[in-house]
Each structure stands twice: as structure tokens, then as C-alpha cells.
Design an enzyme around this catalytic site. Structure first.
Site, PDB file in Angstrom:
ATOM      1  N   SER A  10       0.832  -1.206   0.000  1.00 29.58           N
ATOM      2  CA  SER A  10       0.000   0.000   0.000  1.00 29.58           C
ATOM      3  C   SER A  10       0.869   1.260   0.000  1.00 29.58           C
ATOM      4  CB  SER A  10      -0.906   0.023   1.228  1.00 29.58           C
ATOM      5  OG  SER A  10      -1.606  -1.169   1.333  1.00 29.58           O
ATOM      6  N   GLY A  12       4.199   1.672  -0.592  1.00 28.25           N
ATOM      7  CA  GLY A  12       5.099   1.762  -1.741  1.00 28.25           C
ATOM      8  C   GLY A  12       4.353   2.189  -2.996  1.00 28.25           C
ATOM      9  N   ASN A  99       8.966  -0.357   8.429  1.00 21.22           N
ATOM     10  CA  ASN A  99       8.841  -0.241   9.879  1.00 21.22           C
ATOM     11  C   ASN A  99       9.991  -0.957  10.582  1.00 21.22           C
ATOM     12  OD1 ASN A  99       6.410   1.195   9.837  1.00 21.22           O
ATOM     13  ND2 ASN A  99       5.212  -0.676   9.573  1.00 21.22           N
ATOM     14  N   ALA A 124      -2.470   4.149   3.876  1.00 21.45           N
ATOM     15  CA  ALA A 124      -2.702   3.744   2.483  1.00 21.45           C
ATOM     16  C   ALA A 124      -3.341   2.369   2.450  1.00 21.45           C
ATOM     17  CB  ALA A 124      -1.378   3.733   1.725  1.00 21.45           C
ATOM     18  N   LYS A 180       8.888   6.553  15.705  1.00 24.65           N
ATOM     19  CA  LYS A 180       7.982   5.827  14.794  1.00 24.65           C
ATOM     20  C   LYS A 180       7.711   4.419  15.327  1.00 24.65           C
ATOM     21  CE  LYS A 180       5.583   5.038  10.970  1.00 24.65           C
ATOM     22  NZ  LYS A 180       5.908   3.930  10.186  1.00 24.65           N
ATOM     23  N   GLU A 262       4.234  -7.777  11.041  1.00 28.78           N
ATOM     24  CA  GLU A 262       5.563  -7.259  11.390  1.00 28.78           C
ATOM     25  C   GLU A 262       5.779  -7.288  12.912  1.00 28.78           C
ATOM     26  OE1 GLU A 262       7.049  -4.244   8.063  1.00 28.78           O
ATOM     27  OE2 GLU A 262       5.287  -3.484   9.104  1.00 28.78           O
TER      28      GLU A 262
HETATM   29  O1  KPL Z   1       2.553   3.199   9.824  1.00 28.48           O
HETATM   30  C1  KPL Z   1       1.380   2.963   9.973  1.00 28.48           C
HETATM   31  C2  KPL Z   1       0.937   1.598   9.649  1.00 28.48           C
HETATM   32  O2  KPL Z   1      -0.258   1.343   9.540  1.00 28.48           O
HETATM   33  O3  KPL Z   1       1.849   0.758   9.498  1.00 28.48           O
HETATM   34  C3  KPL Z   1       0.469   4.013  10.529  1.00 28.48           C
HETATM   35  C4  KPL Z   1       1.168   5.342  10.468  1.00 28.48           C
HETATM   36  C5  KPL Z   1       0.116   3.664  11.940  1.00 28.48           C
HETATM   37  C6  KPL Z   1      -0.766   4.268   9.725  1.00 28.48           C
HETATM   38  O4  KPL Z   1      -1.729   3.286   9.855  1.00 28.48           O
END
Ligand code: KPL
Length: 301
Positions: A10, A12, A99, A124, A180, A262
Site C-alpha cells: 500500500s 510503496g 517499519n 494507504a 515511529k 511485522e
Molecule cells: O505506519 C502505519 C501503519 O499502519 O503501518 C500508521 C502510520 C500507523 C498508519 O496506519
């Protein structure tokens, strides 16, 4: 600029589609999504972006690119790095937007180009192959992976801005990656387990869990030498939950599609570092155990 986007999930696909409005973009991903893009172009929020060049994961194009954007799941970063190295891609820069904390080290182990770290909190979704929707305009921050100034980050940041992706070039990426991680631990795991959208964490019991998870990540960050206060971590979670309130987090999307999550990169990395440093992480451990139990039951791990 010439971009190679590795990981047509989503995020990318959304970034690739937006970048293609100003730059040359090759989008590397899996079928059926990449096949649909080859057939009819990439539909980004209803507008077909026909300038995206699609390529299969088995067929990473060689040649020269200014920047490879790696947006794979964190457990696929190693494979992406190997694919880039095997294809002999000639690169100025590699930017990780996946992430977790360890992607940049993995990429630097395989690729000679400058490796940048980045975070992106856009929401996304890909409701069907060949289609991507932006469900929350977030923040994009990029910079040198170990911190400090970076001319490569300045160049990529300018290219993102030109494409309408508002981007901050930061000199403190290690701290930003931890922040993050707090956001992902606080939002992704609770929303995946509760099957709720991000906005459900703005109040009530979900909010309490999200804040506890973020505070535990901040404690591990501080024990690792990174200056992230509990208040900064919880404020970041609430800011992102509000900006992406209607979004299905990437981890909930994985759970709904019966895909591996993840959990290791987001929760496991903080729990393991906490164990090494003597920082208790009971909330993160519980969330990780529940997600791993769900994955085990479906033979996903
Ligand atoms: O990074 C996200 C994810 O869903 O992996 C956030 C920023 C929480 C947006 O949903």
C-alpha cells in the site's frame, strides 16, 4: 529523478504513484498487483498514473537509478537488499521507509550506496490489484541513518517535495525511528488485535493500551541512549491516530488478509532490547505473544 520502488504494498504504491507525477518511477512488486499495473496503469485515488513502470520481484531491473526506495515489510528487507545487489543496480542512494529499527543496517550490509533512514505515517490501502488509496496524509521524514547532515537526503527530500509529498530532512533519524517504533507499537498491534481502525485508539481502553505500549518503547529508547520522553512518544501516537483515524493500520490489513505481520520488527525488537537492557516491557510482550499465537495458529511463522 529516477526512482526504483522495491515493495509495491500500500505505502510503496502510494508513494510510487505520487512520485511518478514528477519523476521516473519503476515499481517492483508481486502479482496480481504488478500485473494489474502493467495492464491498466496504477490508479492512485481514482486517477490513473500510467507513467509507473511495473516490474516483478523476480525481475529487478539493473541499470542506474538515483534512489531506491525500500517499502517492503521489515521481514523482507534482507531479500530486497539481496535482490538489489544481485541485479547489480547502480544507485546513488537507498532510502528505507519500512517499519522497525534494523532495516538500514541490513541494506548497508549488501549495498554500497549511501543508505538513508526514513519514516512515513501516511495511511494507504490497496482495495484491489492495481488500485491504491490514500487514507491519511501523514508526515515523511528522511535523513542520514546515523544522524547528522546529508546531501543525499537533501536531494531526495527536494524530489519528494516536488511530487507533493511534504518531507522534512532531519539530522536526528535514530531518535525519529524510535518515535515511529512507538507509533507502530501503540497503533498497529492494538488495532490488529481489536480489528479496529486507528481512530478507535483516541479514547477509552484502546487509548490506555496504546499509551502504555508507547511509553514502554520510549523507556527502551532512553536505555539505548536515545532521548525520547514518555510524553513525546504518547503524543506521537495520538497525533498519528488522529491524522489516520479512518485508516486500517498495515498490521490490521495483514491480519484481515491472513498474512504474516511485522510483530518481530515492531514489538519483538523493543522487547528484545528491553530484555538486554533490563527494561521491563509487559504490554509490548503481551501484544507480541498474542500476535505470535495468532500467526502460529495459521502456520504463518
Ligand atoms: O505506519 C502505519 C501503519 O499502519 O503501518 C500508521 C502510520 C500507523 C498508519 O496506519
Amino acid at each position: 529523478m529516477e526512482f526504483l520502488v522495491i515493495g509495491a504494498g500500500s505505502l510503496g504504491s502510494l508513494l510510487g504513484g505520487l512520485l511518478a507525477r514528477e519523476h521516473a518511477v519503476t515499481l517492483v512488486g508481486r502479482d496480481p498487483h504488478v500485473g494489474a499495473v502493467r495492464e491498466s496503469g496504477l490508479a492512485v485515488d481514482g486517477a490513473v498514473e500510467s507513467h509507473v513502470r511495473p516490474a516483478a520481484r523476480t525481475d529487478v531491473p539493473g541499470g542506474r537509478f538515483d534512489c531506491a526506495l525500500v517499502t517492503t515489510k521489515a521481514f523482507d528487507t534482507e531479500a530486497a537488499a539481496r535482490d538489489l545487489a544481485a541485479a547489480g543496480v547502480d544507485l546513488d542512494t537507498v532510502l528505507s521507509l519500512s517499519n522497525g529499527l534494523d532495516n538500514e543496517t541490513t541494506l548497508a550490509g549488501h549495498i554500497g550506496a549511501a543508505v538513508l533512514a526514513g519514516t512515513c505515517t501516511y495511511g494507504a490501502m490497496t482495495p484491489e490489484p492495481g488500485v491504491v488509496r490514500c487514507t491519511g496524509v501523514g508526515r515523511t521524514v528522511i535523513g542520514a541513518r546515523r544522524g547528522g547532515p546529508s546531501a543525499a537526503a537533501d536531494r531526495v527530500g527536494t524530489a519528494f517535495d516536488e511530487a507533493g509529498i511534504e518531507t522534512t530532512v532531519a539530522a536526528d533519524m535514530p531518535r525519529r525511528l524510535w518515535e515511529k517504533l512507538a507509533v507502530n507499537a501503540g497503533i498497529n498491534a492494538p488495532t490488529a488485535l481489536a480489528r479496529a481502525e486507528n481512530g478507535a485508539l483516541l479514547a477509552g481502553p484502546g487509548n490506555a493500551v496504546a499509551r502504555r505500549a508507547a511509553r514502554e518503547v520510549a523507556r527502551v529508547a532512553r536505555a539505548s541512549g536515545v532521548d525520547l520522553s514518555d510524553g513525546e512518544a504518547t503524543a506521537a501516537v495520538e497525533r498519528v491516530a488522529e491524522a489516520t483515524a479512518a485508516n486500517t493500520s498495515s498490521m490490521q490489513q495483514d491480519v484481515l488478509a491472513d498474512r504474516r505481520t511485522e510483530v518481530d520488527a515492531i514489538l519483538g525488537s523493543a522487547v528484545d532490547r528491553g530484555d538486554d537492557l533490563g527494561v521491563p516491557t509487559p504490554t509490548l510482550r503481551t501484544l507480541a505473544d498474542l500476535l505470535r499465537a495468532w500467526e502460529r495458529e495459521r502456520d504463518l511463522r
